[in-house]
Scaffold this active site. Structure first.
Site, PDB file in Angstrom:
ATOM      1  N   TYR A   1      43.806  14.237  40.589  1.00 19.68           N
ATOM      2  CA  TYR A   1      44.861  15.148  41.033  1.00 19.68           C
ATOM      3  C   TYR A   1      44.200  16.433  41.557  1.00 19.68           C
ATOM      4  CZ  TYR A   1      49.360  17.558  40.881  1.00 19.68           C
ATOM      5  OH  TYR A   1      50.501  18.237  41.209  1.00 19.68           O
TER       6      TYR A   1
ATOM      7  N   VAL B   1      44.073  19.534  40.920  1.00 19.73           N
ATOM      8  CA  VAL B   1      43.500  20.563  40.038  1.00 19.73           C
ATOM      9  C   VAL B   1      42.414  20.015  39.100  1.00 19.73           C
ATOM     10  CG1 VAL B   1      45.577  21.985  40.104  1.00 19.73           C
ATOM     11  CG2 VAL B   1      45.327  20.249  38.310  1.00 19.73           C
ATOM     12  N   LYS B   2      42.002  18.786  39.280  1.00 19.55           N
ATOM     13  CA  LYS B   2      40.992  18.182  38.405  1.00 19.55           C
ATOM     14  C   LYS B   2      39.581  18.518  38.894  1.00 19.55           C
ATOM     15  CE  LYS B   2      44.126  16.119  35.951  1.00 19.55           C
ATOM     16  NZ  LYS B   2      44.954  16.933  35.158  1.00 19.55           N
ATOM     17  N   HIS B   3      38.583  18.085  38.125  1.00 19.89           N
ATOM     18  CA  HIS B   3      37.179  18.364  38.438  1.00 19.89           C
ATOM     19  C   HIS B   3      36.770  17.806  39.798  1.00 19.89           C
ATOM     20  CE1 HIS B   3      37.417  18.430  34.031  1.00 19.89           C
ATOM     21  NE2 HIS B   3      36.524  19.386  34.130  1.00 19.89           N
ATOM     22  N   LEU B   4      37.304  16.656  40.122  1.00 18.87           N
ATOM     23  CA  LEU B   4      37.024  15.977  41.378  1.00 18.87           C
ATOM     24  C   LEU B   4      38.370  15.522  41.914  1.00 18.87           C
ATOM     25  CD1 LEU B   4      34.968  14.530  43.319  1.00 18.87           C
ATOM     26  CD2 LEU B   4      35.124  12.586  41.781  1.00 18.87           C
TER      27      LEU B   4
END
Length: 182
Positions: free
Chosen positions: A165, A167-170
């Site tokens: 998603y 806003v995730k790390h990747l």
């Protein structure tokens, strides 16, 4: 941008050669003979895991009391009943002893969430799960790169689920990954 435009201008938008390459690279990054399959979201990966293991009416699945609603919905959508387990206030994670206190004859599985990237104590949780014959699904939506004793989270249990998603790390703008060693 060039890679995105190449996909958008091509004839395969989803699950084409770029997805296959990403699955291979992701599995290699995790290590430990990880097999990775792209899905539309982490929720889809969690739901796929619940369906795969055959959860349904009459089954209880332990879930952390502190988690995103998707963790619980994946269980509910199979007809199984989510049973909330209190989390450790210091880590936000479920613990083996808290899990064990909630196990009943109806319990079929436990879903752990590596809350904000802090790994759960997976060796202890796996020991409890093994002793009770429970399936373990790891929600790794916020834990890409997190390891316990050198092993990447998502590879301790029977399945690991990751999120891409925005806003995730990747991010892949959306999407998820279902991972297993089996």
């Amino acid at each position: 941008r060039k890679a995105v435009l190449a996909v958008l201008e091509g004839h395969i938008l989803t699950h084409g050669p770029q997805c296959t390459a990403f699955e291979t690279e992701f599995g290699s990054f995790l290590g430990d003979n990880a097999h990775a399959v792209t899905v539309s979201s982490c929720m889809a990966a969690l739901h796929l895991a619940c369906l795969h293991f055959g959860f349904g009416p009459g089954d209880d699945v332990l879930v952390p009391a502190q988690t995103h609603v998707a963790t619980v919905h994946a269980v509910e959508w199979t007809g199984a009943r989510p049973v909330f387990v209190d989390c450790d206030p210091a880590t936000g994670n479920v613990t083996a002893d808290r899990i064990e206190r909630q196990i009943t004859p109806a319990t079929k599985a436990v879903v752990v969430v590596h809350f904000v990237g802090i790994p759960c104590d997976m060796p202890s949780i796996m020991q409890v799960a093994f002793s009770h014959g429970l399936v373990v699904i790891e929600d790794c939506a916020l834990a890409l790169g997190a390891r316990w004793d050198g092993r990447h989270v998502g590879l301790f249990g029977d399945a690991g689920c990751f999120s891409f998603y925005p806003v995730k790390h990747l991010t892949t703008a959306e999407g998820g990954m279902f991972v297993t060693r089996h």
